[in-house]
Design a protein around this motif. Structure first.
Motif, PDB file in Angstrom:
ATOM      1  N   ALA A   1      11.871   8.916  -5.155  1.00 11.87           N
ATOM      2  CA  ALA A   1      12.077   7.961  -4.061  1.00 11.87           C
ATOM      3  C   ALA A   1      10.890   8.026  -3.108  1.00 11.87           C
ATOM      4  CB  ALA A   1      13.366   8.269  -3.313  1.00 11.87           C
ATOM      5  N   ILE A   2      10.741   6.982  -2.329  1.00 12.49           N
ATOM      6  CA  ILE A   2       9.663   6.949  -1.338  1.00 12.49           C
ATOM      7  C   ILE A   2      10.215   7.410   0.012  1.00 12.49           C
ATOM      8  CG2 ILE A   2       8.071   5.444  -0.071  1.00 12.49           C
ATOM      9  CD1 ILE A   2       7.741   3.837  -2.664  1.00 12.49           C
TER      10      ILE A   2
ATOM     11  N   ASP B   1       4.553  -4.015   4.396  1.00 12.34           N
ATOM     12  CA  ASP B   1       5.251  -2.766   4.162  1.00 12.34           C
ATOM     13  C   ASP B   1       5.310  -2.450   2.666  1.00 12.34           C
ATOM     14  OD1 ASP B   1       6.474  -0.553   5.427  1.00 12.34           O
ATOM     15  OD2 ASP B   1       8.475  -1.342   5.045  1.00 12.34           O
ATOM     16  N   LEU B   2       5.571  -3.460   1.853  1.00 12.42           N
ATOM     17  CA  LEU B   2       5.599  -3.274   0.402  1.00 12.42           C
ATOM     18  C   LEU B   2       4.233  -2.838  -0.130  1.00 12.42           C
ATOM     19  CD1 LEU B   2       7.822  -6.278  -0.625  1.00 12.42           C
ATOM     20  CD2 LEU B   2       8.361  -3.858  -0.945  1.00 12.42           C
ATOM     21  N   TRP B   3       3.179  -3.358   0.467  1.00  9.10           N
ATOM     22  CA  TRP B   3       1.819  -2.948   0.074  1.00  9.10           C
ATOM     23  C   TRP B   3       1.638  -1.446   0.316  1.00  9.10           C
ATOM     24  CZ3 TRP B   3      -2.499  -1.279   2.993  1.00  9.10           C
ATOM     25  CH2 TRP B   3      -3.697  -1.231   2.276  1.00  9.10           C
ATOM     26  N   HIS B   4       2.128  -0.950   1.466  1.00  6.81           N
ATOM     27  CA  HIS B   4       2.033   0.484   1.757  1.00  6.81           C
ATOM     28  C   HIS B   4       2.882   1.303   0.784  1.00  6.81           C
ATOM     29  CE1 HIS B   4      -0.443   0.385   5.361  1.00  6.81           C
ATOM     30  NE2 HIS B   4       0.224  -0.700   5.714  1.00  6.81           N
ATOM     31  N   TYR B   5       4.012   0.766   0.364  1.00  7.72           N
ATOM     32  CA  TYR B   5       4.826   1.439  -0.652  1.00  7.72           C
ATOM     33  C   TYR B   5       4.025   1.548  -1.953  1.00  7.72           C
ATOM     34  CZ  TYR B   5       9.285   1.579   1.811  1.00  7.72           C
ATOM     35  OH  TYR B   5      10.296   1.878   2.668  1.00  7.72           O
TER      36      TYR B   5
ATOM     37  N   THR C   1      13.413   2.357   3.082  1.00 13.71           N
ATOM     38  CA  THR C   1      13.431   1.050   2.429  1.00 13.71           C
ATOM     39  C   THR C   1      12.457   0.122   3.128  1.00 13.71           C
ATOM     40  OG1 THR C   1      15.263   0.310   3.818  1.00 13.71           O
ATOM     41  CG2 THR C   1      15.837   1.267   1.696  1.00 13.71           C
ATOM     42  N   PRO C   2      11.845  -0.789   2.385  1.00 20.45           N
ATOM     43  CA  PRO C   2      10.898  -1.713   3.010  1.00 20.45           C
ATOM     44  C   PRO C   2      11.618  -2.650   3.976  1.00 20.45           C
ATOM     45  CG  PRO C   2      11.180  -2.236   0.678  1.00 20.45           C
ATOM     46  CD  PRO C   2      11.973  -1.012   0.957  1.00 20.45           C
ATOM     47  N   SER C   3      10.915  -3.007   5.043  1.00 17.01           N
ATOM     48  CA  SER C   3      11.496  -3.913   6.033  1.00 17.01           C
ATOM     49  C   SER C   3      10.386  -4.555   6.858  1.00 17.01           C
ATOM     50  CB  SER C   3      12.461  -3.162   6.957  1.00 17.01           C
ATOM     51  OG  SER C   3      11.760  -2.177   7.694  1.00 17.01           O
ATOM     52  N   GLY C   4      10.757  -5.544   7.623  1.00 13.15           N
ATOM     53  CA  GLY C   4       9.822  -6.213   8.510  1.00 13.15           C
ATOM     54  C   GLY C   4      10.539  -7.272   9.314  1.00 13.15           C
ATOM     55  N   GLU C   5       9.913  -7.701  10.388  1.00 11.14           N
ATOM     56  CA  GLU C   5      10.486  -8.752  11.224  1.00 11.14           C
ATOM     57  C   GLU C   5      10.089 -10.136  10.742  1.00 11.14           C
ATOM     58  OE1 GLU C   5       9.617  -7.903  15.303  1.00 11.14           O
ATOM     59  OE2 GLU C   5      10.710  -6.009  15.249  1.00 11.14           O
ATOM     60  N   SER C   6       9.296 -10.181   9.673  1.00  6.28           N
ATOM     61  CA  SER C   6       8.910 -11.452   9.052  1.00  6.28           C
ATOM     62  C   SER C   6       8.603 -11.160   7.583  1.00  6.28           C
ATOM     63  CB  SER C   6       7.663 -12.040   9.730  1.00  6.28           C
ATOM     64  OG  SER C   6       6.535 -11.215   9.483  1.00  6.28           O
TER      65      SER C   6
ATOM     66  N   MET D   1      -0.498  13.450  15.251  1.00  6.81           N
ATOM     67  CA  MET D   1       0.251  13.482  14.009  1.00  6.81           C
ATOM     68  C   MET D   1       0.090  12.130  13.319  1.00  6.81           C
ATOM     69  SD  MET D   1       4.203  14.545  13.298  1.00  6.81           S
ATOM     70  CE  MET D   1       3.886  16.280  13.506  1.00  6.81           C
ATOM     71  N   SER D   2       0.008  12.159  12.005  1.00  2.00           N
ATOM     72  CA  SER D   2      -0.091  10.930  11.231  1.00  2.00           C
ATOM     73  C   SER D   2       0.978  10.950  10.143  1.00  2.00           C
ATOM     74  CB  SER D   2      -1.482  10.773  10.622  1.00  2.00           C
ATOM     75  OG  SER D   2      -1.716  11.781   9.670  1.00  2.00           O
ATOM     76  N   TRP D   3       1.163   9.830   9.487  1.00  2.51           N
ATOM     77  CA  TRP D   3       2.159   9.754   8.426  1.00  2.51           C
ATOM     78  C   TRP D   3       1.751   8.694   7.416  1.00  2.51           C
ATOM     79  CZ3 TRP D   3       5.041   5.393   7.257  1.00  2.51           C
ATOM     80  CH2 TRP D   3       4.952   4.347   8.182  1.00  2.51           C
ATOM     81  N   ASN D   4       2.390   8.766   6.260  1.00  3.55           N
ATOM     82  CA  ASN D   4       2.270   7.717   5.256  1.00  3.55           C
ATOM     83  C   ASN D   4       3.494   7.786   4.346  1.00  3.55           C
ATOM     84  OD1 ASN D   4       1.722   9.889   3.542  1.00  3.55           O
ATOM     85  ND2 ASN D   4      -0.381   9.315   3.163  1.00  3.55           N
ATOM     86  N   TYR D   5       3.596   6.831   3.465  1.00 11.03           N
ATOM     87  CA  TYR D   5       4.666   6.840   2.475  1.00 11.03           C
ATOM     88  C   TYR D   5       4.211   7.644   1.271  1.00 11.03           C
ATOM     89  CZ  TYR D   5       6.707   2.840   4.990  1.00 11.03           C
ATOM     90  OH  TYR D   5       7.246   2.002   5.932  1.00 11.03           O
ATOM     91  N   ARG D   6       5.123   8.455   0.729  1.00 13.56           N
ATOM     92  CA  ARG D   6       4.830   9.232  -0.478  1.00 13.56           C
ATOM     93  C   ARG D   6       6.053   9.241  -1.378  1.00 13.56           C
ATOM     94  NH1 ARG D   6       0.472  12.919  -0.070  1.00 13.56           N
ATOM     95  NH2 ARG D   6       0.863  13.243  -2.305  1.00 13.56           N
ATOM     96  N   VAL D   7       5.791   9.339  -2.666  1.00 14.77           N
ATOM     97  CA  VAL D   7       6.872   9.503  -3.635  1.00 14.77           C
ATOM     98  C   VAL D   7       7.228  10.984  -3.666  1.00 14.77           C
ATOM     99  CG1 VAL D   7       7.549   9.325  -6.060  1.00 14.77           C
ATOM    100  CG2 VAL D   7       6.114   7.547  -5.027  1.00 14.77           C
ATOM    101  N   ILE D   8       8.515  11.267  -3.549  1.00 16.18           N
ATOM    102  CA  ILE D   8       9.006  12.645  -3.641  1.00 16.18           C
ATOM    103  C   ILE D   8       9.988  12.717  -4.805  1.00 16.18           C
ATOM    104  CG2 ILE D   8      10.308  14.487  -2.508  1.00 16.18           C
ATOM    105  CD1 ILE D   8       9.197  13.537   0.158  1.00 16.18           C
ATOM    106  N   HIS D   9       9.785  13.720  -5.647  1.00 18.62           N
ATOM    107  CA  HIS D   9      10.643  13.962  -6.804  1.00 18.62           C
ATOM    108  C   HIS D   9      11.598  15.104  -6.484  1.00 18.62           C
ATOM    109  CE1 HIS D   9      11.407  16.426 -10.467  1.00 18.62           C
ATOM    110  NE2 HIS D   9      11.900  15.263 -10.862  1.00 18.62           N
TER     111      HIS D   9
END
Length: 81
Positions: A19-20, A53-57, A41-46, A1-9
């Motif tokens: 929203a993403i 993460d924002l780049w993937h958004y 929501t975007p996040s990260g440990e640094s 299984m794979s995944w990515n971020y997508r905009v859903i209306h």
């Protein structure tokens, strides 16, 4: 299984809402198998991880927008099959 971020209306109480979400596929490029019920929501440990993460958004904004009503209809149809 794979995944990515997508905009859903979707429409919520008569209002347009975009929203993403994380969207899950049977395989890369395969059929949509599921999605997060809530927007993510975007996040990260640094700061660097947050930036990645924002780049993937940003990539999600370059893909076609998915319609929540269509996703739900297809999921319902799939359950009946």
């Amino acid at each position: 299984m794979s995944w990515n971020y997508r905009v859903i209306h979707q429409q919520i109480k008569g209002e347009e809402y975009y929203a993403i979400h994380e969207v899950y596929y049977s395989r890369p490029g395969g059929r949509i198998e599921g999605w997060t019920s809530d927007a993510v929501t975007p996040s990260g440990e640094s700061v660097e991880e947050l930036e990645r993460d924002l780049w993937h958004y940003r990539l999600a904004l370059e893909k076609p927008v998915l319609e929540m009503a269509t996703l739900q209809r297809e999921a319902k149809r799939k359950k009946k099959a």
